[in-house]
Design an enzyme around this catalytic site. Structure first.
Site, PDB file in Angstrom:
ATOM      1  N   ASP A 231       0.855  -1.185   0.000  1.00  0.00           N
ATOM      2  CA  ASP A 231       0.000   0.000   0.000  1.00  0.00           C
ATOM      3  C   ASP A 231       0.894   1.239   0.000  1.00  0.00           C
ATOM      4  O   ASP A 231       1.997   1.222   0.548  1.00  0.00           O
ATOM      5  CB  ASP A 231      -0.880   0.058   1.251  1.00  0.00           C
ATOM      6  CG  ASP A 231      -1.774  -1.151   1.415  1.00  0.00           C
ATOM      7  OD1 ASP A 231      -2.276  -1.658   0.396  1.00  0.00           O
ATOM      8  OD2 ASP A 231      -1.968  -1.582   2.571  1.00  0.00           O
ATOM      9  N   ARG A 326     -13.799   0.876  -3.353  1.00  0.00           N
ATOM     10  CA  ARG A 326     -13.298   1.050  -1.975  1.00  0.00           C
ATOM     11  C   ARG A 326     -12.985   2.501  -1.655  1.00  0.00           C
ATOM     12  O   ARG A 326     -11.862   2.859  -1.301  1.00  0.00           O
ATOM     13  CB  ARG A 326     -12.062   0.192  -1.713  1.00  0.00           C
ATOM     14  CG  ARG A 326     -12.280  -1.294  -1.933  1.00  0.00           C
ATOM     15  CD  ARG A 326     -11.034  -2.099  -1.619  1.00  0.00           C
ATOM     16  NE  ARG A 326     -11.241  -3.523  -1.853  1.00  0.00           N
ATOM     17  CZ  ARG A 326     -10.309  -4.456  -1.697  1.00  0.00           C
ATOM     18  NH1 ARG A 326      -9.102  -4.107  -1.310  1.00  0.00           N
ATOM     19  NH2 ARG A 326     -10.590  -5.716  -1.938  1.00  0.00           N
TER      20      ARG A 326
END
Length: 454
Positions: A231, A326
């Site tokens: 991430d 998301r």
């Protein structure tokens, strides 16, 4: 939407083993003018000294978030290389460190940068037993079937990923402020990980292209998908975290540029900002999330019931542009989403949904503005991932006036197999002024992202 100063570094080699160049040979870690603990108070002009205000989202609750504002002079750093940044954060010992630290990053650094100024590439990280060509041949579903990859080649891929991880992932400990100086500071190809920490501030940075050189094939992920490790920012098991005025994106490798293998996009990115594993009291404000598929997940799995009572997160005045899904997807948490601007043009055709209502989630959404491209309807903005409720009000879609607000929940429930309830069980008391929805695009476009702070 992207700020200047990062493009040149984004184009560096992911093809050759090592490229040397005129990057500074030794990391520079220079404390600025000494400051006493008494001087560590909020200042209008010194971003490092600024702390989260008393009512600014969930991170302001239960003691607030001050980051490294109490850092002693010897723990205040100004850095301009990846190794210098890592050293200032505590290096390999950063995870679990509680030393008050204030770090100013005054340039764009590349996480592939070595201490001698070269740039490592995917070939440099690869285990000698691994190659993508061999991996594709070995685990082709036509011959391998729906079994998970196993054996020496998968083990070599995993080792390769570990080698890259050691170089590009950097942990941030407790009581830390990390800020960019000016409007061209950031990190390329790196992954910042806040794990087991408390009281962390990250501001005024562009963090781009957390590129995984070794995605894993999962044949049982919704019929088969490539999954990546890194991430741009990960928050695990951490509390009191403020992410503010950060630009997060995929740099030179947006979703539409990626190749396809086994009929699926070869996904080299994971989330832009994921908040999981009992993390709590997080404020995400005035950031930009652009040109990315899976943007933000809050809560890692339905089975992780220890997340109950945690994952209290506020998202306000953020830009979500050309994303896939998301924004965010939530499990268990009490999540306040207000005054965000969603500009979803569906470029690349990979848009799926915006708010994901997962297991035991309680999303409260207020005064958010949506600009939808051709083929996208208001009913697509919500998806039910096993949730039961979502409270929403004040949404505008495609320029609707104050007399034509769109009830997004009603639009979703009209054709939903399992409708969502319209009332959460908690009250949002930790927030600043909630602006009228029609003012949101102008405010966010002017003030969100790195380089917008004065």
């Amino acid at each position: 939407m992207h700020k200047a100063g990062i493009t040149a570094l984004l184009a560096v080699g992911l093809t050759a083993a090592t490229i040397t160049g005129p990057v500074q040979a030794e990391p520079t870690v220079r404390p600025p003018q000494p400051q006493s603990r008494e001087a560590a108070t909020p200042s209008q002009h010194d971003l490092g000294q600024q702390v989260l205000s008393d009512s600014d989202g969930w991170a302001s609750a239960e003691g607030g978030t001050t980051g490294g504002a109490a850092a002693a002079p010897e723990n205040i750093y100004r850095v301009n290389t990846w190794q210098g940044l890592r050293d200032a954060l505590g290096g390999d010992s950063a995870r679990g460190d509680t030393t008050d630290r204030m770090i100013y990053l005054d340039s764009t650094v590349n996480a592939n940068e070595t201490t001698n100024g070269g740039l490592l590439t995917c070939a440099a990280y690869a285990d000698p037993s691994y190659s993508l060509e061999a991996y594709l041949n070995q685990y082709d579903p036509a011959t391998w079937g729906a079994n998970n990859p196993t054996g020496p080649l998968e083990e070599a891929r995993d080792r390769s990923n570990g080698i890259q991880d050691d170089q590009v992932r950097q942990y941030i400990g407790s009581n830390v402020t990390l800020v960019g100086v000016g409007d061209t500071s950031g990190i390329v190809n790196g992954s910042l990980t806040i794990r087991g920490s408390d009281n962390v501030i990250v501001r005024n940075l562009e963090i781009a292209d957390a590129y995984d050189c070794f995605p894993a094939w999962d044949p049982n992920d919704f019929g088969g998908n490539w999954n990546s490790e890194f991430d741009n920012i990960s928050i695990f098991e951490s509390t009191h975290v403020w992410i503010d005025h950060v630009s997060l994106n995929d740099g030179e490798n947006p979703p539409e540029s990626l190749p396809t293998y086994f009929g699926q996009k070869y996904e080299v990115h994971d989330g832009l900002l994921d908040i999981t594993n009992e993390s709590d009291l997080v404020t995400v404000s005035w950031n930009t999330f652009t040109d990315h598929d899976k943007v933000m997940i809050i809560g890692s799995s339905d089975s992780r019931t220890t997340d109950r009572g945690a994952l209290r997160v506020t998202l306000h005045h953020n830009l979500f542009e050309n994303t896939g899904q998301r924004t965010p997807r939530v499990r268990f948490g009490q999540v306040h989403i207000y005054n965000n601007y969603y500009n979803e043009t569906n470029e690349g055709g990979y848009y799926q949904y915006g708010w994901g209502a997962g297991k035991e989630s309680e999303i409260l959404a207020e005064n958010n503005y949506f600009e939808l491209g051709d083929g996208l309807e208001a009913s697509a903005l919500i998806h039910n991932w096993g949730g039961t409720m979502l409270e929403e009000r004040g949404s505008f879609v495609n320029g609707s006036s104050k007399h034509q607000r769109v009830d997004l929940l009603a639009a979703y429930n009209t054709n939903a197999d399992i409708p969502l309830g319209d009332s959460v069980t908690w009250d949002a008391t930790h927030h600043e002024r909630i602006e009228p929805t029609q003012s949101v695009p102008k405010l966010v476009l002017k003030h969100a992202g790195s380089g917008a702070l004065e």
